[in-house]
Motif scaffolding. Structure first.
Motif, PDB file in Angstrom:
ATOM      1  N   ARG A  77       0.882  -1.210  -0.063  1.00  0.00           N
ATOM      2  CA  ARG A  77      -0.015  -0.020   0.085  1.00  0.00           C
ATOM      3  C   ARG A  77       0.949   1.211   0.025  1.00  0.00           C
ATOM      4  O   ARG A  77       2.017   1.150   0.347  1.00  0.00           O
ATOM      5  CB  ARG A  77      -1.199   0.001   1.194  1.00  0.00           C
ATOM      6  CG  ARG A  77      -0.217   0.207   2.494  1.00  0.00           C
ATOM      7  CD  ARG A  77      -1.325   0.063   3.768  1.00  0.00           C
ATOM      8  NE  ARG A  77      -0.438   0.257   4.998  1.00  0.00           N
ATOM      9  CZ  ARG A  77       0.307  -0.642   5.559  1.00  0.00           C
ATOM     10  NH1 ARG A  77       0.448  -1.898   5.027  1.00  0.00           N
ATOM     11  NH2 ARG A  77       0.886  -0.307   6.863  1.00  0.00           N
ATOM     12  N   CYS A  78       0.408   2.422  -0.247  1.00  0.00           N
ATOM     13  CA  CYS A  78       0.905   3.611  -0.463  1.00  0.00           C
ATOM     14  C   CYS A  78       0.137   4.618   0.611  1.00  0.00           C
ATOM     15  O   CYS A  78      -1.025   4.822   0.085  1.00  0.00           O
ATOM     16  CB  CYS A  78       1.370   4.196  -1.454  1.00  0.00           C
ATOM     17  SG  CYS A  78       2.368   5.698  -1.792  1.00  0.00           S
ATOM     18  N   THR A  79       0.572   5.044   1.529  1.00  0.00           N
ATOM     19  CA  THR A  79      -0.005   6.171   2.322  1.00  0.00           C
ATOM     20  C   THR A  79       0.760   7.480   2.435  1.00  0.00           C
ATOM     21  O   THR A  79       1.638   7.584   1.763  1.00  0.00           O
ATOM     22  CB  THR A  79      -0.110   5.584   3.863  1.00  0.00           C
ATOM     23  OG1 THR A  79       1.134   5.381   4.500  1.00  0.00           O
ATOM     24  CG2 THR A  79      -1.022   4.298   3.635  1.00  0.00           C
ATOM     25  N   VAL A  80      -0.166   8.620   3.118  1.00  0.00           N
ATOM     26  CA  VAL A  80       0.460   9.796   2.802  1.00  0.00           C
ATOM     27  C   VAL A  80       0.181  10.393   4.296  1.00  0.00           C
ATOM     28  O   VAL A  80      -0.754  10.280   5.003  1.00  0.00           O
ATOM     29  CB  VAL A  80      -0.153  10.763   1.669  1.00  0.00           C
ATOM     30  CG1 VAL A  80      -1.806  10.671   1.952  1.00  0.00           C
ATOM     31  CG2 VAL A  80       0.518  12.235   1.867  1.00  0.00           C
ATOM     32  N   ARG A  81       1.135  11.318   4.715  1.00  0.00           N
ATOM     33  CA  ARG A  81       1.145  12.265   5.945  1.00  0.00           C
ATOM     34  C   ARG A  81       1.313  13.482   5.506  1.00  0.00           C
ATOM     35  O   ARG A  81       2.451  13.836   4.909  1.00  0.00           O
ATOM     36  CB  ARG A  81       1.915  11.636   7.078  1.00  0.00           C
ATOM     37  CG  ARG A  81       1.762  10.159   7.397  1.00  0.00           C
ATOM     38  CD  ARG A  81       2.596   9.860   8.715  1.00  0.00           C
ATOM     39  NE  ARG A  81       4.066  10.345   8.469  1.00  0.00           N
ATOM     40  CZ  ARG A  81       5.020   9.374   8.246  1.00  0.00           C
ATOM     41  NH1 ARG A  81       4.559   8.142   7.819  1.00  0.00           N
ATOM     42  NH2 ARG A  81       6.310   9.710   7.896  1.00  0.00           N
ATOM     43  N   THR A  82       0.622  14.648   5.795  1.00  0.00           N
ATOM     44  CA  THR A  82       0.866  15.648   5.198  1.00  0.00           C
ATOM     45  C   THR A  82       0.370  16.878   6.364  1.00  0.00           C
ATOM     46  O   THR A  82      -0.203  16.652   7.108  1.00  0.00           O
ATOM     47  CB  THR A  82       0.034  16.084   4.071  1.00  0.00           C
ATOM     48  OG1 THR A  82       0.431  17.330   3.502  1.00  0.00           O
ATOM     49  CG2 THR A  82      -1.453  15.918   4.515  1.00  0.00           C
ATOM     50  N   SER A  83       1.315  17.950   6.276  1.00  0.00           N
ATOM     51  CA  SER A  83       1.058  19.060   7.175  1.00  0.00           C
ATOM     52  C   SER A  83       1.653  20.363   6.315  1.00  0.00           C
ATOM     53  O   SER A  83       2.311  20.150   5.381  1.00  0.00           O
ATOM     54  CB  SER A  83       1.907  18.938   8.351  1.00  0.00           C
ATOM     55  OG  SER A  83       3.279  19.112   8.171  1.00  0.00           O
TER      56      SER A  83
END
Length: 356
Positions: free
Chosen positions: A321-327
């Motif tokens: 899977r590919c996940t994303v964390r952003t700010s």
């Protein structure tokens, strides 16, 4: 009992019929113990219906026969004084239970038929979409190639022409779009990925060095877990290129981009982190969709909105899977792939920094 049934099922019907008749005979012979064969008939009827789910007419006929025969025998025994009148209540009670079971069985059967029909329609629609995507992409290659060839000849013969340069740039963008569509069209095929053993350290170092020479960013190769990953090398390279390209598009010098990898319970987590402005919260859910962009206004900057969709397809093809964390301080994409085996050393390589 039900016409048009396979021989094995017809034999099952015949066997139940013989069993029911044997129990009717037992009810007639052992009048004081007739409740035992009586329940055998009703329980076996429930079981056979659960296996067969007869047509409505057959079900009604069999139920009527059982009710009449068992009810008549009990009534006769009540008349002879060998059974109590209360035993007659068993017939309507068992009938009601059987009818309730029939209702639930038919509802379940109808639901299964509906689900199967929807699944077939969805599979057919998906197949047609993929075939159209594949055929259309192939058909587009030829005119794009021909147009590029003529424009390059024109530019060679007449020197630099701004309009020709713009046209060539658009053709290049169209070629990337076609390549992306072809790749996505093959995403569900069993031969989409061909796994092999990849040395993670050397592989990521190669990807990192190639990209650190492409764009002016503060490039950093973070800690990389030493070991071997079972994956398709070309597909993995395509996925990492898409993630790094995405990081470059959404940052500007002197922003930093870091590539790192760590082991996690038999899987490898490869992370691409940038110090850009992050992704809007309402866009995070759609960035992995085809033609999905965090900022639609960036549609003409060379991107075609397929990069992250390709990453997602490659990850799923590897059962990852590919996940994303952003700010607002930046974004981190994490590509998780199973099949990682640590080397004996087991320690991450030393941190390497390259700035351009």
């Amino acid at each position: 009992m039900a016409t048009g049934s396979p021989p094995k099922l017809q034999a099952l019907d015949v066997a139940w019929g013989a069993f029911a008749l044997a129990n009717v005979a037992a009810m007639m012979h052992w009048q004081r113990w007739e409740t035992v064969p009586f329940h055998f008939i009703w329980v076996s009827l429930t079981l056979i219906y659960g296996l067969r789910v007869w047509r409505r007419g057959t079900t009604t006929g069999v139920l009527a026969w059982v009710v009449v025969v068992t009810g008549t025998l009990i009534l006769m025994d009540v008349h002879h004084g060998t059974q109590e009148w209360s035993e007659l209540t068993e017939v309507p009670l068992m009938t009601a239970m059987f009818v309730a079971m029939v209702w639930h069985a038919r509802r379940r059967q109808a639901a299964l038929v509906s689900i199967e029909r929807l699944a077939t329609q969805q599979a057919s629609l998906l197949e047609r979409q993929e075939r159209f995507l594949h055929d259309a992409s192939h058909e587009l290659r030829t005119p794009v190639t021909v147009a590029r060839g003529h424009l390059e000849v024109l530019a060679t013969a007449n020197g630099p022409i701004p309009e020709v340069g713009v046209a060539l740039d658009e053709l290049e963008r169209m070629e990337r779009l076609i390549d992306g569509l072809l790749l996505l069209a093959k995403g569900d095929q069993p031969d989409f990925v061909v796994p092999c053993d990849i040395d993670v350290e050397s592989f990521l170092e190669d990807v990192f060095m190639r990209w650190s020479e492409v764009a002016q960013r503060a490039w950093r190769l973070g800690p990389v877990a030493a070991g071997t990953l079972r994956a398709d090398a070309e597909a993995l390279r395509t996925a990492l290129d898409a993630l790094l390209d995405n990081a470059v598009k959404h940052t500007a010098p002197p922003a930093a981009i870091e590539l790192r990898a760590r082991a996690a319970r038999g899987s490898l987590e490869i992370e691409v982190t940038d110090t850009g402005s992050g992704i809007p919260g309402d866009a995070v859910e759609r960035i992995f969709d085809r033609f999905g962009r965090a900022d639609p206004a960036r549609g003409r900057d060379g991107g075609v909105g397929l990069g992250l969709a390709i990453v997602d397809a490659i990850a799923k093809a590897h059962h990852g899977r590919c996940t994303v964390r952003t700010s607002p301080a930046g974004t981190t994409f994490c590509l998780t792939l199973p099949g990682f085996v640590r080397s004996r050393a087991g320690a991450p390589v030393g941190v390497e920094v390259a700035e351009y």
